[in-house]
Scaffold this motif. Structure first.
Motif, PDB file in Angstrom:
ATOM      1  N   SER A  27      -2.617  14.260 -14.797  1.00 59.29           N
ATOM      2  CA  SER A  27      -2.387  13.703 -12.913  1.00 59.29           C
ATOM      3  C   SER A  27      -0.813  14.854 -12.888  1.00 59.29           C
ATOM      4  N   THR A  28      -0.922  15.157 -11.276  1.00 56.01           N
ATOM      5  CA  THR A  28      -0.439  16.307 -10.892  1.00 56.01           C
ATOM      6  C   THR A  28       1.074  15.920 -10.904  1.00 56.01           C
ATOM      7  N   ALA A  29       1.885  16.700 -11.023  1.00 53.01           N
ATOM      8  CA  ALA A  29       3.627  15.783 -11.255  1.00 53.01           C
ATOM      9  C   ALA A  29       3.430  16.223  -9.091  1.00 53.01           C
ATOM     10  N   ALA A  30       3.412  16.716  -8.399  1.00 52.87           N
ATOM     11  CA  ALA A  30       3.988  16.272  -7.523  1.00 52.87           C
ATOM     12  C   ALA A  30       3.512  14.946  -6.895  1.00 52.87           C
ATOM     13  N   LEU A  31       2.210  14.463  -7.439  1.00 52.33           N
ATOM     14  CA  LEU A  31       2.150  13.158  -7.050  1.00 52.33           C
ATOM     15  C   LEU A  31       2.899  11.924  -8.010  1.00 52.33           C
ATOM     16  N   ALA A  32       3.166  12.188  -9.703  1.00 51.84           N
ATOM     17  CA  ALA A  32       4.044  11.314 -10.186  1.00 51.84           C
ATOM     18  C   ALA A  32       5.339  11.341  -9.300  1.00 51.84           C
ATOM     19  N   TYR A  33       5.927  12.857  -8.591  1.00 52.07           N
ATOM     20  CA  TYR A  33       7.101  12.825  -8.334  1.00 52.07           C
ATOM     21  C   TYR A  33       7.348  11.247  -7.359  1.00 52.07           C
ATOM     22  N   VAL A  34       6.119  11.747  -6.409  1.00 56.42           N
ATOM     23  CA  VAL A  34       6.306  10.653  -4.800  1.00 56.42           C
ATOM     24  C   VAL A  34       6.253   9.514  -5.538  1.00 56.42           C
ATOM     25  N   ASN A  35       5.632   9.114  -6.421  1.00 60.10           N
ATOM     26  CA  ASN A  35       5.307   8.046  -6.842  1.00 60.10           C
ATOM     27  C   ASN A  35       7.588   7.928  -7.582  1.00 60.10           C
ATOM     28  N   PHE A  36       7.907   7.890  -8.382  1.00 63.55           N
ATOM     29  CA  PHE A  36       9.173   8.253  -8.679  1.00 63.55           C
ATOM     30  C   PHE A  36       9.868   7.683  -7.558  1.00 63.55           C
ATOM     31  N   ILE A  37       9.335   8.206  -6.477  1.00 67.08           N
ATOM     32  CA  ILE A  37      10.998   8.170  -5.177  1.00 67.08           C
ATOM     33  C   ILE A  37      10.510   6.929  -4.577  1.00 67.08           C
ATOM     34  N   VAL A  89      -3.899   6.620  -7.114  1.00 66.89           N
ATOM     35  CA  VAL A  89      -4.151   7.990  -6.621  1.00 66.89           C
ATOM     36  C   VAL A  89      -4.555   8.794  -8.115  1.00 66.89           C
ATOM     37  N   GLY A  90      -2.728   8.506  -8.402  1.00 70.07           N
ATOM     38  CA  GLY A  90      -2.620   9.145  -9.733  1.00 70.07           C
ATOM     39  C   GLY A  90      -3.767   8.793 -10.705  1.00 70.07           C
ATOM     40  N   LEU A 125       0.331  -1.245   0.207  1.00 70.73           N
ATOM     41  CA  LEU A 125       0.029   0.264   0.453  1.00 70.73           C
ATOM     42  C   LEU A 125       1.163   1.045  -0.174  1.00 70.73           C
ATOM     43  N   ILE A 126       1.657   1.277   0.482  1.00 69.92           N
ATOM     44  CA  ILE A 126       2.342   2.356   1.093  1.00 69.92           C
ATOM     45  C   ILE A 126       3.685   2.653  -0.471  1.00 69.92           C
ATOM     46  N   CYS A 127       4.215   2.069  -1.359  1.00 74.45           N
ATOM     47  CA  CYS A 127       4.191   1.663  -2.634  1.00 74.45           C
ATOM     48  C   CYS A 127       3.302   1.835  -3.493  1.00 74.45           C
ATOM     49  N   TRP A 128       2.423   1.476  -3.827  1.00 77.20           N
ATOM     50  CA  TRP A 128       1.571   1.845  -4.831  1.00 77.20           C
ATOM     51  C   TRP A 128      -0.060   2.058  -5.124  1.00 77.20           C
TER      52      TRP A 128
END
Length: 143
Positions: A53-63, A42-43, A34-37
Motif C-alpha cells: 500500500s502507499t504511505a500517503a494513503l496510510a497517513y490519510v487513513n491515520f488522520i 482503497v488501501g 464512507l468518509i472515514c473508511w
C-alpha cells in the motif's frame, strides 16, 4: 408508508416529518462512514492488487479514521439540536448547543473560578446583588 395512507381517516393529514428525519440521519451516517473508511478500503484493494500500500494513503487513513467519532457525534447530535431549535425558536443557537451537549454553565463558572483561584488572579464571574447579598452569575445574564 405511502401504502398505509389508505388507512387514514377523513381529515387526518399525511405527515412525513419523521420519515424525512430518519432519512437525513441515515444519510449522515452513511456519508460519515464512507468518509472515514473509504481510504482503508482503497488501501486494502491496492495492497491486494500490488502487494503493498502507499504511505500517503496510510497517513490519510491515520488522520481520518479517528475522526469517525466526531462525525458520529454530528450524526446523533444534529437531530437533537434541530428538535430543540424547533421547540424553542426564540432561543439562540448557542443555547441549543449547550442544551444538546448537556453543558452545565454553572459548573463551567465554578471551574473557571477555581482555576483562577489556583493561579492567584482575581476574576469576576459573579456580580454582587446589593439588595439581597446574593451573587448573580454573569454568564447566566448573557444566556
Amino acid at each position: 408508508e405511502r401504502a398505509m395512507d389508505r388507512f387514514l381517516t377523513p381529515g387526518q393529514e399525511k405527515r412525513r416529518k419523521q420519515t424525512r428525519r430518519t432519512y437525513k440521519q441515515g444519510l449522515r451516517y452513511v456519508v460519515s462512514y464512507l468518509i472515514c473508511w473509504m481510504p482503508t478500503f482503497v488501501g486494502t484493494i491496492i495492497s491486494l492488487m500490488h502487494g503493498h500500500s502507499t504511505a500517503a494513503l496510510a497517513y490519510v487513513n491515520f488522520i481520518i479514521a479517528p475522526l469517525w467519532g466526531f462525525f458520529l457525534g454530528g450524526v446523533y447530535f444534529v437531530p437533537r439540536y434541530e428538535t430543540y431549535r424547533e421547540k424553542n425558536p426564540s432561543g439562540g443557537r448557542l443555547q441549543a448547543l449547550v442544551h444538546v451537549l448537556n453543558i452545565d454553565i454553572d459548573l463551567l463558572e465554578t471551574t473557571l473560578a477555581s482555576v483562577d483561584d489556583t493561579t492567584g488572579n482575581e476574576t469576576t464571574l459573579a456580580s454582587d446583588d446589593d439588595t439581597t447579598g446574593n451573587q448573580t452569575p454573569l454568564l447566566s445574564e448573557i444566556a
